[in-house]
Design an enzyme around this catalytic site. Structure first.
Site, PDB file in Angstrom:
ATOM      1  N   TYR A  68      -5.786   5.304  -7.153  1.00 30.66           N
ATOM      2  CA  TYR A  68      -6.012   5.203  -5.716  1.00 30.66           C
ATOM      3  C   TYR A  68      -7.417   4.672  -5.485  1.00 30.66           C
ATOM      4  O   TYR A  68      -8.393   5.418  -5.527  1.00 30.66           O
ATOM      5  CB  TYR A  68      -5.840   6.574  -5.066  1.00 30.66           C
ATOM      6  CG  TYR A  68      -6.133   6.605  -3.581  1.00 30.66           C
ATOM      7  CD1 TYR A  68      -5.345   5.887  -2.686  1.00 30.66           C
ATOM      8  CD2 TYR A  68      -7.180   7.368  -3.073  1.00 30.66           C
ATOM      9  CE1 TYR A  68      -5.600   5.922  -1.323  1.00 30.66           C
ATOM     10  CE2 TYR A  68      -7.439   7.414  -1.707  1.00 30.66           C
ATOM     11  CZ  TYR A  68      -6.643   6.683  -0.838  1.00 30.66           C
ATOM     12  OH  TYR A  68      -6.897   6.717   0.505  1.00 30.66           O
ATOM     13  N   TYR A 118       0.841  -1.195   0.000  1.00 25.60           N
ATOM     14  CA  TYR A 118       0.000   0.000   0.000  1.00 25.60           C
ATOM     15  C   TYR A 118       0.878   1.248   0.000  1.00 25.60           C
ATOM     16  O   TYR A 118       1.707   1.445   0.885  1.00 25.60           O
ATOM     17  CB  TYR A 118      -0.892  -0.013   1.233  1.00 25.60           C
ATOM     18  CG  TYR A 118      -2.090   0.896   1.167  1.00 25.60           C
ATOM     19  CD1 TYR A 118      -3.315   0.422   0.719  1.00 25.60           C
ATOM     20  CD2 TYR A 118      -2.013   2.223   1.575  1.00 25.60           C
ATOM     21  CE1 TYR A 118      -4.436   1.242   0.678  1.00 25.60           C
ATOM     22  CE2 TYR A 118      -3.120   3.046   1.537  1.00 25.60           C
ATOM     23  CZ  TYR A 118      -4.335   2.547   1.093  1.00 25.60           C
ATOM     24  OH  TYR A 118      -5.442   3.368   1.049  1.00 25.60           O
TER      25      TYR A 118
END
Length: 388
Positions: A341, A297
């Protein structure tokens, strides 16, 4: 599950379908429309019909109720529906909850989804606008009056301490940005397709909150992503090679807050990811050397470095060199810095493509992928692998 022992979930469920919308800065349509498109695409990819689905999982920060998505997608009765808290930290936990439901016989086919207009609608990067009275809001109240209003400002505090502790400069973060953008440049689905960057580009990008530059910060994206989970046995009868869930875990650390855990004894690591790492290694029986691809991430580059260290790929303060040496194929879709995202859900999809052998940046022989969810918050992770 105990944070001190191996759990029994590994190997009992698999990801069999992935689907996404276009990733854009202005979708021009509702978040429900995005969710339905992603769900249907994932089911088509899995070779399943809406009528096969009996479970749905999403994030608490999602405007698409499970029953509404079910109705709009043509899904019938549901025996399982769930939401996971803490923003991007929920990504891998949605798959974990789906796998738990499948393993327990509560549901047979569960779809995990995330869809939002995070660029054209509500932008997380715009900072805290208002907050209803809550324990979480009270925690933020210690920081907002001093100008810590945005995710970048919260991460900058830990990033600055990391640099100080290990005698590094902000250039150390550039290796993550360059790696992500190199992979995004070869990914037609990525927003930054055809647009690699150099370390010099990173160093020349404007400050957002020192020591974070523009190219240290992820995008804000409109789009949707869905993941289909079922049993390993059923997966073997479907058209795509299954990505078996070898291990799945959630983690929250001591003195945990959501992005503002500044009162810990040490700000140079991510204890919540350490909890996840230990459980993934215990349950899978694997070690860092067994991982072929890392999908970490990357809402902000410093936390990618800290994750590598928490998982034991390298020692404390050594992750910048580890990334620079390309010691582990990293974020082969371009990550949230380069592709989109989607609160980490698109990273799970890339891990599945690597197992299938269909990534645009395919790692030859990839059989084990590590995926992580949002950092700085209670979080989650997965290890996916081939069947057999």
């Amino acid at each position: 599950m105990s944070v001190r022992g191996r759990d029994a979930l590994g190997g009992r469920a698999a990801v069999v379908g992935i689907g996404a919308t276009e990733f854009s800065k202005d979708s021009g349509r509702s978040e429900l429309s995005l969710a339905v498109e992603a769900v249907r695409a994932a089911l088509d990819d899995a070779g399943l019909a809406p009528a096969d689905v009996d479970g749905l999982v999403t994030f608490t920060m999602d405007t698409n109720p499970e029953i509404t998505v079910a109705q709009a997608s043509g899904i019938g009765e549901l025996s399982f529906f769930s939401r996971v808290h803490y923003g991007g930290g929920a990504a891998c936990a949605t798959v974990q909850q789906a796998a738990l439901a499948v393993a327990a016989g509560i549901a047979e086919v569960v779809v995990c989804y995330r869809a939002f207009n995070e660029r054209s609608g509500r932008r997380f990067g715009s900072g805290v606008q208002q907050r209803e009275p809550s324990a979480e809001g009270a925690a933020l109240g210690w920081h907002l009056p001093f100008g810590l209003l945005t995710p970048a400002s919260w991460v900058a505090m830990a990033a600055q301490r990391y640099l100080y502790a290990y005698g590094l400069t902000p250039d150390a973060f550039g290796h993550v940005a360059v790696t992500d953008r190199r992979h995004a440049a070869r990914n037609p689905a990525a927003y930054f397709h055809g647009k690699p960057i150099t370390l010099a580009d990173h160093a020349a990008s404007r400050w957002i909150v020192e020591p974070l530059r523009l190219l240290d910060c992820c995008q804000e994206t409109d789009g949707g992503q869905a993941i289909v989970v079922t049993s390993v046995e059923r997966a073997r009868d479907l058209p795509r090679p299954p990505a078996v869930i070898l291990a799945a875990a959630q983690g929250a650390g001591r003195k945990q807050e959501a992005m503002t855990s500044f009162y810990r004894d040490d700000l140079t690591g991510l204890p919540e990811m350490g909890v996840v790492a230990r459980q993934l290694w215990r349950t899978s029986g694997l070690a860092p050397s067994d991982i072929d691809v890392g999908i970490l991430y990357d809402h902000f580059t410093p936390f990618v470095l800290m994750q590598l260290e928490e998982f034991g790929f390298c020692g404390p303060g050594e992750a910048a060199g580890f990334v620079a040496a390309d010691a582990l194929p990293l974020n082969t879709h371009g990550g949230q810095l380069g592709e989109a995202y989607l609160h980490g859900m698109n990273g799970i999809a890339e891990a599945v493509r690597q197992i299938r052998g269909t990534s645009v940046n395919q790692v030859p022989g990839a059989a084990r992928t590590l995926v992580t969810a949002g950092t700085g918050v209670p979080t989650s992770g997965l290890i996916l692998g081939t069947d057999g």
